[in-house]
Motif scaffolding. Structure first.
Motif, PDB file in Angstrom:
ATOM      1  N   TYR A   1       0.710  -1.054   0.066  1.00 58.22           N
ATOM      2  CA  TYR A   1       0.151  -0.170  -0.112  1.00 58.22           C
ATOM      3  C   TYR A   1       0.907   1.268   0.003  1.00 58.22           C
ATOM      4  O   TYR A   1       0.423   2.212  -0.548  1.00 58.22           O
TER       5      TYR A   1
ATOM      6  N   ARG B   1       1.143   6.977  -6.612  1.00 51.36           N
ATOM      7  CA  ARG B   1       0.027   8.045  -6.804  1.00 51.36           C
ATOM      8  C   ARG B   1       0.400   9.407  -6.567  1.00 51.36           C
ATOM      9  O   ARG B   1      -0.111  10.426  -7.305  1.00 51.36           O
TER      10      ARG B   1
ATOM     11  N   ARG C   1     -10.518   4.636   0.844  1.00 50.52           N
ATOM     12  CA  ARG C   1     -11.205   5.253  -0.446  1.00 50.52           C
ATOM     13  C   ARG C   1     -10.770   6.581  -0.531  1.00 50.52           C
ATOM     14  O   ARG C   1     -10.536   7.378  -1.693  1.00 50.52           O
TER      15      ARG C   1
ATOM     16  N   ASP D   1      -6.825   5.892  -2.125  1.00 47.83           N
ATOM     17  CA  ASP D   1      -7.046   5.295  -3.519  1.00 47.83           C
ATOM     18  C   ASP D   1      -8.169   4.650  -3.843  1.00 47.83           C
ATOM     19  O   ASP D   1      -8.354   3.576  -3.390  1.00 47.83           O
ATOM     20  N   PRO D   2      -9.185   5.453  -4.320  1.00 46.61           N
ATOM     21  CA  PRO D   2     -10.564   4.857  -4.547  1.00 46.61           C
ATOM     22  C   PRO D   2     -10.609   3.324  -5.450  1.00 46.61           C
ATOM     23  O   PRO D   2     -11.419   2.472  -5.107  1.00 46.61           O
ATOM     24  N   GLU D   3      -9.469   3.342  -6.242  1.00 46.23           N
ATOM     25  CA  GLU D   3      -9.601   2.037  -7.134  1.00 46.23           C
ATOM     26  C   GLU D   3      -9.344   0.672  -6.270  1.00 46.23           C
ATOM     27  O   GLU D   3     -10.152  -0.198  -6.311  1.00 46.23           O
ATOM     28  N   SER D   4      -8.162   0.794  -5.378  1.00 48.91           N
ATOM     29  CA  SER D   4      -7.913  -0.223  -4.729  1.00 48.91           C
ATOM     30  C   SER D   4      -9.095  -0.577  -3.520  1.00 48.91           C
ATOM     31  O   SER D   4      -9.236  -1.633  -3.123  1.00 48.91           O
TER      32      SER D   4
ATOM     33  N   ASP E   1     -12.490   0.185  -3.974  1.00 49.87           N
ATOM     34  CA  ASP E   1     -13.411  -0.642  -4.391  1.00 49.87           C
ATOM     35  C   ASP E   1     -13.130  -2.044  -4.630  1.00 49.87           C
ATOM     36  O   ASP E   1     -14.203  -2.795  -4.226  1.00 49.87           O
ATOM     37  N   SER E   2     -11.810  -2.290  -5.146  1.00 53.38           N
ATOM     38  CA  SER E   2     -11.739  -3.677  -5.226  1.00 53.38           C
ATOM     39  C   SER E   2     -11.588  -4.558  -3.873  1.00 53.38           C
ATOM     40  O   SER E   2     -11.993  -5.626  -3.821  1.00 53.38           O
TER      41      SER E   2
ATOM     42  N   ARG F   1      -2.729  -3.652  -8.205  1.00 53.02           N
ATOM     43  CA  ARG F   1      -2.911  -2.180  -8.276  1.00 53.02           C
ATOM     44  C   ARG F   1      -1.434  -1.748  -8.461  1.00 53.02           C
ATOM     45  O   ARG F   1      -1.364  -0.671  -9.057  1.00 53.02           O
TER      46      ARG F   1
ATOM     47  N   LEU G   1       0.283   0.737 -11.590  1.00 57.60           N
ATOM     48  CA  LEU G   1       0.554   2.251 -11.390  1.00 57.60           C
ATOM     49  C   LEU G   1       2.112   2.204 -11.683  1.00 57.60           C
ATOM     50  O   LEU G   1       2.937   3.321 -11.770  1.00 57.60           O
TER      51      LEU G   1
END
Length: 406
Positions: free
Chosen positions: A14, A21, A55, A58-61, A63-64, A106, A110
């Motif tokens: 993470y 990011r 969220r 990093d919203p994408e990870s 949500d997963s 993820r 990146l």
């Protein structure tokens, strides 16, 4: 920056995601000693607070992770043949394998290089990087190489436990307390998949020996435990992960702290820096919060030294409450017979109060009624907080004296 994370657990992965990011130009590599897809453990549990943090970062990870999790709410306690059910906060469970898979994918998307089967020993030179993150767990080789600087302290618990899985999906956080001829044995169970749950069994060393679990092979141990916990398992099987000699992996929990968290450009993260007893279910959450604060400090501060100093100060301060709760929770279970003669509803209420520094010093039933009264009388709530804080400070002072004498 060139960043190397040694250890591909949730915290290291993470942190790598957050650094990429922040600035895609960062050169970030994660070295993981195990093969891809290989991991220990069963399910990871977390609550809404961590999901909110994920969220925001990093919203994408996030949500997963949420999509790969199951949800449960409240708790159930079986005490002998009696059962009580309580409403409570919503919790989530996800398999550790699935969590690491999501984070690794993820990170790679990146631009992070994730290299498996790369292990550092205490004799190896430090990776060539501007920042080296030791996220290699409680037995961290990087930390041990400089143990004289970090000054780690590990305090072993009294009880013995084993981390198992089961094919039953538990829809609440479930406890079961069973009395045997050799003392009490109990489990904590929570779902993490459509047909899987984590199933942790704990008991005193006397009960462990008396039941023959110290000498049983895995098959014998699982058969005995399945019989003891037949009520919550409801016909489902237990799943183990035996040692090379065929025995079940019983262990005692080690609470790890470090006097220092960084040395030059080397910094400790997650379990390499601290552990908290599994009974509060916060290990993964705290490790990811380390990663969030470290990434924020690197972005905020003008130098690496200032960033690592600020990260250490902030996280040590933030961890105080969790570490206190974990110590008191472990002690509650080590003194379990003190509470199990209460009616199940009262026992369950005190289970929820096990983080209180006042509880060990007050007869359990008296504490229960004081707590109920405090809920109705503001003055009583203030008195309870005052007594608890005085006892907590006294306990902290005593621990300081013990460390100094050691």
């Amino acid at each position: 920056m060139r960043v190397v994370c040694v250890g591909g657990g949730p915290a290291g992965l993470y942190f790598a995601i957050l650094m990429k990011r922040q600035d895609p130009a960062h050169d970030v590599t994660v070295y993981e000693r195990d093969a891809a897809g290989s991991t220990y453990g069963w399910g990871v549990t977390y609550w809404d607070g961590l999901l909110d943090t994920l969220r925001a970062c990093d919203p994408e990870s996030a949500d997963s992770i949420r999509a790969g999790s199951v949800c449960w709410r409240g708790g159930t306690a079986h005490v002998g043949d009696r059962t009580t059910v309580h409403d409570g906060d919503r919790g989530f469970g996800i398999s550790r394998h699935r969590l690491l898979e999501i984070l690794a994918r993820r990170a790679a998307a990146l631009g992070v290089r994730v290299e498996f089967e790369r292990e550092w020993s205490p004799e190896d030179p430090l990776p060539d990087a501007d920042l080296v993150v030791a996220g290699d767990g409680v037995h961290s080789a990087l930390r041990e190489r400089f143990a004289g600087h970090f000054r780690p302290t590990a305090v072993g618990g009294r009880n013995t436990f084993v981390w198992l899985g089961t094919t039953k999906r538990f829809d609440t956080f479930t406890f079961s307390f069973v009395e045997t001829a050799h003392g009490w044995i109990w489990c904590y169970a929570y779902g993490f998949g459509a047909d899987r749950s984590t199933f942790i069994v704990e008991c005193s060393p006397e009960t462990h020996r008396g039941l023959g679990l110290d000498s049983a092979n895995e098959g014998e141990a699982l058969e005995l435990l399945a019989a003891l916990f037949a009520k919550p398992l409801d016909g489902h099987r237990l799943i183990g992960r035996a040692e090379a000699d065929g025995r079940t992996r019983w262990q005692t929990f080690r609470t790890l702290t470090n006097e220092r968290w960084h040395r030059g450009n080397l910094v400790l993260l997650g379990d390499a820096a601290h552990t908290t007893h599994y009974s509060i279910g916060a290990g993964t959450t705290l490790a990811i919060e380390d990663a969030v604060e470290l990434a924020a400090a690197v972005l905020r501060e003008p130098t690496t030294e200032a960033a690592l100093r600020g990260y250490e100060q902030r996280r040590k301060s933030a961890l105080l409450a969790a570490q206190s709760a974990a110590r008191l929770s472990a002690q509650w279970y080590e003194n379990l017979p003190r509470y199990l003669r209460l009616p199940p509803s009262q026992m369950f209420a005190l289970l929820g109060q096990r983080h209180s520094p006042l509880l060990p010093h007050v007869p359990p039933q008296l504490y229960y009624y004081l707590d109920r009264t405090a809920g109705r009388l503001p003055a009583m709530r203030g008195c309870k907080r005052w007594l608890g804080s005085r006892l907590a400070r006294a306990a902290q002072k005593q621990r300081g004296k013990q460390r100094a004498s050691a």
